[in-house]
Design a protein around this motif. Structure first.
Motif, mmCIF file in Angstrom:
data_model
loop_
_atom_site.group_PDB
_atom_site.id
_atom_site.type_symbol
_atom_site.label_atom_id
_atom_site.label_comp_id
_atom_site.label_asym_id
_atom_site.label_seq_id
_atom_site.Cartn_x
_atom_site.Cartn_y
_atom_site.Cartn_z
ATOM 1 N N SER A 170 35.138 -78.059 -64.600
ATOM 2 C CA SER A 170 35.207 -78.809 -65.720
ATOM 3 C C SER A 170 35.097 -80.181 -65.389
ATOM 4 O O SER A 170 35.395 -80.692 -63.924
ATOM 5 C CB SER A 170 36.535 -78.655 -66.280
ATOM 6 O OG SER A 170 36.867 -80.012 -67.254
ATOM 7 N N LYS A 171 34.236 -81.092 -65.678
ATOM 8 C CA LYS A 171 34.160 -82.555 -65.589
ATOM 9 C C LYS A 171 35.481 -83.351 -65.698
ATOM 10 O O LYS A 171 35.605 -84.470 -65.166
ATOM 11 C CB LYS A 171 33.234 -82.945 -66.329
ATOM 12 C CG LYS A 171 31.898 -82.492 -66.098
ATOM 13 C CD LYS A 171 30.769 -83.054 -66.857
ATOM 14 C CE LYS A 171 29.295 -82.323 -66.649
ATOM 15 N NZ LYS A 171 28.253 -82.700 -67.832
ATOM 16 N N PHE A 172 36.225 -82.850 -66.585
ATOM 17 C CA PHE A 172 37.452 -83.498 -66.840
ATOM 18 C C PHE A 172 38.894 -82.852 -66.366
ATOM 19 O O PHE A 172 38.959 -81.598 -66.287
ATOM 20 C CB PHE A 172 37.537 -83.952 -68.503
ATOM 21 C CG PHE A 172 36.473 -84.700 -68.972
ATOM 22 C CD1 PHE A 172 36.290 -85.775 -68.769
ATOM 23 C CD2 PHE A 172 35.487 -83.847 -69.501
ATOM 24 C CE1 PHE A 172 35.301 -86.450 -69.313
ATOM 25 C CE2 PHE A 172 34.377 -84.614 -70.229
ATOM 26 C CZ PHE A 172 34.323 -85.810 -70.017
ATOM 27 N N GLN A 173 39.827 -83.797 -66.274
ATOM 28 C CA GLN A 173 41.171 -83.243 -65.538
ATOM 29 C C GLN A 173 42.146 -83.380 -67.097
ATOM 30 O O GLN A 173 41.836 -84.313 -67.906
ATOM 31 C CB GLN A 173 41.725 -83.777 -64.566
ATOM 32 C CG GLN A 173 40.966 -83.349 -63.508
ATOM 33 C CD GLN A 173 41.481 -84.334 -62.180
ATOM 34 O OE1 GLN A 173 42.255 -85.059 -62.117
ATOM 35 N NE2 GLN A 173 40.737 -83.859 -61.167
ATOM 36 N N ARG A 174 43.250 -82.751 -67.037
ATOM 37 C CA ARG A 174 44.344 -83.207 -68.109
ATOM 38 C C ARG A 174 44.505 -84.577 -68.460
ATOM 39 O O ARG A 174 44.466 -85.101 -69.604
ATOM 40 C CB ARG A 174 45.884 -82.529 -67.856
ATOM 41 C CG ARG A 174 46.749 -82.657 -68.751
ATOM 42 C CD ARG A 174 47.804 -82.265 -68.326
ATOM 43 N NE ARG A 174 47.902 -80.591 -68.455
ATOM 44 C CZ ARG A 174 48.862 -79.767 -68.130
ATOM 45 N NH1 ARG A 174 49.716 -80.264 -67.525
ATOM 46 N NH2 ARG A 174 48.416 -78.494 -68.102
ATOM 47 N N LEU A 229 41.463 -89.622 -73.800
ATOM 48 C CA LEU A 229 40.597 -89.408 -74.862
ATOM 49 C C LEU A 229 41.194 -89.281 -76.141
ATOM 50 O O LEU A 229 40.961 -90.037 -77.035
ATOM 51 C CB LEU A 229 39.816 -88.215 -74.596
ATOM 52 C CG LEU A 229 38.673 -88.560 -73.497
ATOM 53 C CD1 LEU A 229 38.028 -87.123 -73.246
ATOM 54 C CD2 LEU A 229 37.492 -89.482 -73.971
ATOM 55 N N ALA A 230 42.410 -88.440 -76.318
ATOM 56 C CA ALA A 230 43.172 -88.202 -77.380
ATOM 57 C C ALA A 230 43.771 -89.652 -77.642
ATOM 58 O O ALA A 230 43.867 -90.083 -78.852
ATOM 59 C CB ALA A 230 44.212 -87.278 -77.077
ATOM 60 N N ASP A 264 32.706 -78.031 -72.013
ATOM 61 C CA ASP A 264 32.921 -78.481 -70.597
ATOM 62 C C ASP A 264 34.037 -77.762 -70.086
ATOM 63 O O ASP A 264 33.962 -77.282 -68.908
ATOM 64 C CB ASP A 264 33.630 -79.878 -70.481
ATOM 65 C CG ASP A 264 33.939 -80.378 -69.372
ATOM 66 O OD1 ASP A 264 32.972 -80.505 -68.508
ATOM 67 O OD2 ASP A 264 34.914 -80.736 -69.087
ATOM 68 N N ASN A 265 35.110 -77.221 -70.973
ATOM 69 C CA ASN A 265 36.307 -76.481 -70.164
ATOM 70 C C ASN A 265 36.504 -75.303 -71.087
ATOM 71 O O ASN A 265 36.986 -75.581 -72.526
ATOM 72 C CB ASN A 265 37.306 -77.260 -70.221
ATOM 73 C CG ASN A 265 38.535 -76.677 -69.503
ATOM 74 O OD1 ASN A 265 38.733 -75.672 -69.407
ATOM 75 N ND2 ASN A 265 39.493 -77.724 -68.873
#
Length: 67
Positions: free
Chosen positions: A11-15, A21-22, A45-46
Motif C-alpha cells: 500500500s502507498k498509505f499507512q494508517r 485524509l479522513a 490501494d489497499n
C-alpha cells in the motif's frame, strides 16, 4: 529460514495517512461524491481498506470539531 513474498503490492498509505485524509474530508465538508471517489481510490490501494471505518472517522472528526 525461508521468506515468502506476498503477491499483493504494498500500500502507498499507512494508517496515519488514512486518518489524516479522513480529517481533511471532515474539515473540507467534502460532499458524498468526493468521499465516494476517495473510497474507491483507497480501496484500490489497499485490499484491507475498511470503508465503514473510514466513513465513521470522517463523521467523528466532524462531530468532534463542530463541523
Amino acid at each position: 529460514m525461508v521468506f515468502v513474498r506476498r503477491k499483493e503490492k504494498m500500500s502507498k498509505f499507512q494508517r496515519r495517512h488514512y486518518e489524516l485524509l479522513a480529517e481533511v474530508m471532515a474539515y473540507s465538508s467534502a460532499d458524498d461524491e468526493v468521499i465516494n471517489q476517495m473510497v474507491k481510490m483507497l480501496s484500490r490501494d489497499n485490499y484491507r481498506f475498511n470503508e465503514t471505518r473510514f466513513r465513521n472517522a470522517i463523521y467523528t472528526y466532524g462531530v468532534q470539531h463542530g463541523i
